[in-house]
Enzyme design. Sequence first.
Site, mmCIF file in Angstrom:
data_model
loop_
_atom_site.group_PDB
_atom_site.id
_atom_site.type_symbol
_atom_site.label_atom_id
_atom_site.label_comp_id
_atom_site.label_asym_id
_atom_site.label_seq_id
_atom_site.Cartn_x
_atom_site.Cartn_y
_atom_site.Cartn_z
ATOM 1 N N MET A 107 0.817 -1.207 0.000
ATOM 2 C CA MET A 107 0.000 0.000 0.000
ATOM 3 C C MET A 107 0.854 1.261 0.000
ATOM 4 O O MET A 107 2.059 1.225 0.253
ATOM 5 C CB MET A 107 -0.925 -0.005 1.214
ATOM 6 C CG MET A 107 -1.904 -1.174 1.230
ATOM 7 S SD MET A 107 -2.982 -1.193 2.683
ATOM 8 C CE MET A 107 -4.033 0.227 2.347
ATOM 9 N N HIS A 108 0.222 2.388 -0.287
ATOM 10 C CA HIS A 108 0.748 3.749 -0.073
ATOM 11 C C HIS A 108 1.795 4.229 -1.071
ATOM 12 O O HIS A 108 2.093 5.420 -1.113
ATOM 13 C CB HIS A 108 1.349 3.902 1.332
ATOM 14 C CG HIS A 108 0.533 3.355 2.440
ATOM 15 N ND1 HIS A 108 -0.806 3.623 2.596
ATOM 16 C CD2 HIS A 108 0.868 2.533 3.478
ATOM 17 C CE1 HIS A 108 -1.263 3.008 3.681
ATOM 18 N NE2 HIS A 108 -0.272 2.338 4.217
ATOM 19 N N ASP B 36 -2.617 -5.073 0.334
ATOM 20 C CA ASP B 36 -2.172 -6.379 0.809
ATOM 21 C C ASP B 36 -2.843 -6.822 2.105
ATOM 22 O O ASP B 36 -3.167 -8.002 2.270
ATOM 23 C CB ASP B 36 -0.650 -6.424 0.945
ATOM 24 C CG ASP B 36 -0.069 -5.278 1.757
ATOM 25 O OD1 ASP B 36 -0.827 -4.459 2.319
ATOM 26 O OD2 ASP B 36 1.173 -5.193 1.833
#
Length: 462
Positions: free
Chosen positions: A79-80, A236
């Site tokens: 992520m991110h 995830d």
Amino acid sequence: MYLGLDIGTSGVKAVLVSEGGAILATAARELALSHPAPLWSEQDPDSWVDAAIGAVDDLAARHPREVARVRGIGLSGQMHGATLLDENGRPLRPAILWNDGRSQAECAVLEQRCPSLHAMAGNLAMPGFTAPKLLWVARHEPKIFARVAKVLLPKAYVRYRLTGELIEDMSDAAGTLWLDVGLRRWSPLLLHATGLDLHHMPRLVEGREASAMLAPEFTRRWGMAKDVVVAGGAGDNAASAIGLGAIAPAPETAVHAFCHALPGLWHQMGVMLSAAASLAWLAGVMETPAAALLAPLGERVDGPSPIRFLPYLDGERTPHNDAAASGAFVGLRGATGRTQIVQAVLEGVAFAARDNLAALSAASGPVAELDLVGGGSRSPLWAQICADVLGIPVHRIEEGEVGAALGAARLGRLAVTGETPAAVCTRPRRLASFTPRASVAEAYDEAYRRWRALYPALKETP
């Protein structure tokens, strides 16, 4: 048949899943990380694509008939990560990853510019999230920022390269700080606070929705039909929850509050930035495979190591929100041996998990037991240490190492069949259970108390 792709930080995993839900085959490719400056963590976006294609090439070579029958593909991803594309859809710079801590100052700016951030995005501004990263780019790389046409997360970039479509799912979008997590849509207000607007964002879909079709280039390459659906997928952690069958409604308050991969659901989590990565780091430093480091310890230890380890190799998020936090060994002596150091790393991660468990329990009530997923779930020793430190049973589960990829494959199936999530997202079989041992409980409680004193003490050290 269904295919799940998990775009991780250290590697890409692919799983081939049957109509009955069984994993028929897996493949993996490693990824390299770059740390060009303190607190920086970057990756080449094209390496994700190359690794994903290579993993499916492997499956197609070993199981051509099964891969030819794939009807749906799901994507999971770290992520991110800020993947900045120009007007031609090409990356402008290496992606700034989830465990990058350079944008601490920009977090304060973002909170000041948008006082309603927490209420809308469901989270405080932290350097790991995507929005502060764009403020950092605007400040330190203004020429690159001026050329940004789209901002994608890692798995969305892989989807773009596999389908030609710019699309993101709700669970991953919730980790950007640009999503109104209650309304499940991009927030113009939050985007404006970072100098962006809706035109910079991909289209949003739910994780179980059909998002795009696999491009003809790849259906031909892998011998598939022309109408292979690519699902919205998930970040995830949400994908791992799908793989675990964790699809029941959750409380609205949490340490992190993100949209789940299924409509109308949200999920909560505490986040450690170095867990299994801590053991991988030690293995690299000692130039010894992780399995060889663990072997002398057996499957259980008689009590805590005399050495204490802080696993903050890339800073920490829960509970400290401190990108500058660093790792440390304390208590080293001339007689200290390798096994004590290895045990300290395992226990340091377990102590940090206890911090996370306490934070989550304070937000939403006691947690009675845990299922383990990811690379660390392979070790019975680590599982027993976790049970002893956390004081609750923990379980190793079937296919726990590929939980996120399995969850992605399940989303791929839902996008094709329209089945109910409950029919597909079943709980995996538990392979082994580890319960806390009364004989070491007091010693681990004391070790945890002493371990907790390390962070504030070292925080004051220049």
